[in-house]
Design a protein around this motif. Sequence first.
Motif, PDB file in Angstrom:
ATOM      1  N   ARG A  11       0.856  -1.464   0.074  1.00  0.00           N
ATOM      2  CA  ARG A  11      -0.105   0.417   0.320  1.00  0.00           C
ATOM      3  C   ARG A  11       0.753   1.540  -0.279  1.00  0.00           C
ATOM      4  O   ARG A  11       0.680   1.927  -0.722  1.00  0.00           O
TER       5      ARG A  11
ATOM      6  N   ASP B 186       2.129   1.521  -4.170  1.00  0.00           N
ATOM      7  CA  ASP B 186       0.446   1.833  -4.269  1.00  0.00           C
ATOM      8  C   ASP B 186       0.433   3.792  -4.604  1.00  0.00           C
ATOM      9  O   ASP B 186       0.242   3.887  -5.498  1.00  0.00           O
TER      10      ASP B 186
ATOM     11  N   GLU C 251       3.194  -4.682  -9.916  1.00  0.00           N
ATOM     12  CA  GLU C 251       4.295  -4.031  -9.813  1.00  0.00           C
ATOM     13  C   GLU C 251       5.316  -3.938 -10.880  1.00  0.00           C
ATOM     14  O   GLU C 251       6.415  -5.012 -11.391  1.00  0.00           O
TER      15      GLU C 251
ATOM     16  N   SER D 186       0.875   6.071  -7.627  1.00  0.00           N
ATOM     17  CA  SER D 186       0.055   6.907  -8.015  1.00  0.00           C
ATOM     18  C   SER D 186       0.297   8.491  -8.067  1.00  0.00           C
ATOM     19  O   SER D 186      -0.219   9.166  -8.557  1.00  0.00           O
TER      20      SER D 186
END
Length: 169
Positions: free
Chosen positions: A89, A92, A144, A96
């Motif tokens: 997370r 991520d 990823e 982003s």
Amino acid sequence: MSHNSAPLVVVMGVSASGKTTVGQLLAQRLGVPYAEADDFHPAANVAKMRAGHPLDDEDRRPWLDEIARWLTGHAGSGGVVSCSALKRRYRDRLASAAPYVFFLHLDGSPELIAARISARKGHFMPPGLLATQFADLEPLGDDEAGAAIPIDGTPQETVALAHTAVTAS
């Protein structure tokens, strides 16, 4: 890289895996700026770690936000930033912030890294917190953008592997 701009790389891994050394050398080799993740920590985080307490997700939130801002600012021109990015997370959140972020996981055994952290002087991260970092570490997922690089060689050997991984992506 799969786009026309310079690479944007997050050098990740547990404390004492070589993120700063490899990150600086890789940035130099790529001809892009380097940023040290430790410099993005609020003073309260540094004090907490110095006292031997691991950071929790709420502690890491403003730190990750600052690193994400740095990535956004370097999305077109490229750059290398070190960041433990232990959990998916967290990665991520960073991914982003800018397109084409490549995660370079400096991967080593707990024994090798424990020896390195024990020999390190003047850093706020105490050796006693290393086990919590390994417990939190989530390896890169197949979806990823990134690569795991072994750190059992010299820094120059590690950078050569890192450079190949980044430029081949």
